[in-house]
Motif scaffolding. Sequence first.
Motif, PDB file in Angstrom:
ATOM      1  N   SER A   1      46.618 -98.039  63.741  1.00  0.00           N
ATOM      2  CA  SER A   1      48.035 -98.293  64.428  1.00  0.00           C
ATOM      3  C   SER A   1      48.842 -97.213  64.787  1.00  0.00           C
ATOM      4  CB  SER A   1      48.799 -98.830  62.891  1.00  0.00           C
ATOM      5  OG  SER A   1      50.005 -99.330  63.467  1.00  0.00           O
ATOM      6  N   THR A   2      48.962 -95.868  64.472  1.00  0.00           N
ATOM      7  CA  THR A   2      49.624 -94.893  64.784  1.00  0.00           C
ATOM      8  C   THR A   2      48.938 -94.507  66.195  1.00  0.00           C
ATOM      9  OG1 THR A   2      50.225 -94.125  62.637  1.00  0.00           O
ATOM     10  CG2 THR A   2      50.359 -92.549  64.411  1.00  0.00           C
ATOM     11  N   VAL A   3      47.798 -94.354  66.122  1.00  0.00           N
ATOM     12  CA  VAL A   3      47.047 -93.864  67.600  1.00  0.00           C
ATOM     13  C   VAL A   3      47.262 -94.906  68.603  1.00  0.00           C
ATOM     14  CG1 VAL A   3      44.983 -93.559  68.771  1.00  0.00           C
ATOM     15  CG2 VAL A   3      45.374 -92.395  66.574  1.00  0.00           C
ATOM     16  N   ASN A   4      47.331 -96.373  68.053  1.00  0.00           N
ATOM     17  CA  ASN A   4      47.507 -97.139  69.199  1.00  0.00           C
ATOM     18  C   ASN A   4      48.882 -97.396  69.944  1.00  0.00           C
ATOM     19  OD1 ASN A   4      46.651 -99.723  70.569  1.00  0.00           O
ATOM     20  ND2 ASN A   4      47.637-101.159  69.175  1.00  0.00           N
ATOM     21  N   ALA A   5      49.856 -97.238  68.822  1.00  0.00           N
ATOM     22  CA  ALA A   5      51.418 -97.048  69.106  1.00  0.00           C
ATOM     23  C   ALA A   5      51.644 -95.946  70.078  1.00  0.00           C
ATOM     24  CB  ALA A   5      52.257 -97.105  68.238  1.00  0.00           C
ATOM     25  N   ILE A   6      51.001 -94.773  69.865  1.00  0.00           N
ATOM     26  CA  ILE A   6      51.121 -93.520  70.768  1.00  0.00           C
ATOM     27  C   ILE A   6      50.519 -93.642  72.181  1.00  0.00           C
ATOM     28  CG2 ILE A   6      50.556 -91.120  71.143  1.00  0.00           C
ATOM     29  CD1 ILE A   6      50.625 -90.900  68.089  1.00  0.00           C
ATOM     30  N   ILE A   7      49.341 -94.299  72.091  1.00  0.00           N
ATOM     31  CA  ILE A   7      48.894 -94.347  73.380  1.00  0.00           C
ATOM     32  C   ILE A   7      49.399 -95.625  74.202  1.00  0.00           C
ATOM     33  CG2 ILE A   7      46.720 -95.527  74.641  1.00  0.00           C
ATOM     34  CD1 ILE A   7      45.074 -94.438  72.332  1.00  0.00           C
ATOM     35  N   ARG A   8      50.121 -96.696  73.724  1.00  0.00           N
ATOM     36  CA  ARG A   8      50.892 -97.657  74.478  1.00  0.00           C
ATOM     37  C   ARG A   8      52.109 -97.056  74.936  1.00  0.00           C
ATOM     38  NH1 ARG A   8      50.613-101.192  70.434  1.00  0.00           N
ATOM     39  NH2 ARG A   8      52.554-100.609  69.775  1.00  0.00           N
ATOM     40  N   LYS A   9      52.763 -96.272  74.146  1.00  0.00           N
ATOM     41  CA  LYS A   9      54.033 -95.812  74.473  1.00  0.00           C
ATOM     42  C   LYS A   9      54.075 -94.558  75.396  1.00  0.00           C
ATOM     43  CE  LYS A   9      56.649 -98.141  72.007  1.00  0.00           C
ATOM     44  NZ  LYS A   9      57.734 -99.362  72.528  1.00  0.00           N
ATOM     45  N   ALA A  10      52.942 -93.973  75.181  1.00  0.00           N
ATOM     46  CA  ALA A  10      52.787 -92.623  76.203  1.00  0.00           C
ATOM     47  C   ALA A  10      51.772 -92.964  77.429  1.00  0.00           C
ATOM     48  CB  ALA A  10      52.074 -91.482  75.365  1.00  0.00           C
ATOM     49  N   PHE A  11      51.160 -94.019  77.529  1.00  0.00           N
ATOM     50  CA  PHE A  11      50.147 -93.952  78.596  1.00  0.00           C
ATOM     51  C   PHE A  11      50.251 -95.472  79.102  1.00  0.00           C
ATOM     52  CE2 PHE A  11      48.200 -90.887  75.843  1.00  0.00           C
ATOM     53  CZ  PHE A  11      48.254 -89.769  76.921  1.00  0.00           C
ATOM     54  N   ASN A  12      51.116 -96.600  78.343  1.00  0.00           N
ATOM     55  CA  ASN A  12      51.387 -97.786  78.736  1.00  0.00           C
ATOM     56  C   ASN A  12      49.882 -98.640  78.669  1.00  0.00           C
ATOM     57  OD1 ASN A  12      52.934-100.036  79.067  1.00  0.00           O
ATOM     58  ND2 ASN A  12      52.633 -99.812  81.366  1.00  0.00           N
ATOM     59  N   VAL A  13      49.286 -98.041  77.821  1.00  0.00           N
ATOM     60  CA  VAL A  13      47.852 -98.622  77.705  1.00  0.00           C
ATOM     61  C   VAL A  13      47.570 -99.347  76.379  1.00  0.00           C
ATOM     62  CG1 VAL A  13      45.272 -98.342  77.674  1.00  0.00           C
ATOM     63  CG2 VAL A  13      46.814 -97.046  79.362  1.00  0.00           C
TER      64      VAL A  13
END
Length: 199
Positions: A33-45
Amino acid sequence: MNMLLDLSRIIDRLSRMIGQSIIWLVLVATLISTVNAIIRKAFNVGSNAFLEIQWYLFAAVFLLGAGYTFMQNAHVRIDVISNRLPQRARIWIDICGIVFFVLPMCYFMISFSWPIVMQAYASGEMSSNAGGLIRWPVYALVPVGFALLALQSTSELIKRIAFLTGHGPDPLRLGGHGNTEEASAGEPASDASDEARAR
């Protein structure tokens, strides 16, 4: 009765091993969940696979841990009522609940869900979401989880009958076998007699 208590201890060991292992799935789900949230916020993916694996893991913890929860007496009880009853009455309520509700429910859920698992496996059913996961592994958690719950229910039934017949300790205490993984042959009877004297 000693053979049944030995069987109960074997089932308890299995439930304990599974329960203590699946705790780590909570950490795995948190990290994903943490990795997914970081990727989504940082790279919009975003990733549907990441989202789905989280609820797969939650389902695994919930279903595979049901037997362990029962063994630890950590399931929901209506304590405001049951605490007012004599100990033997509470044990009899548990026995009736296991025989007439828990075990039939486990049988029904296994019988109902297993064909769905096999159908999903044969068809290679996938999530309808883009990039989603294959479905049969999460479906399989249902019959496996209820099978484990049925096993632990059998163990709990044995422990309650042993208590009523003076062959075992109070099963409503944490762990059911006197809070220890192993109980010697002499301890259960003495625990039961102590309980009888306390009443």
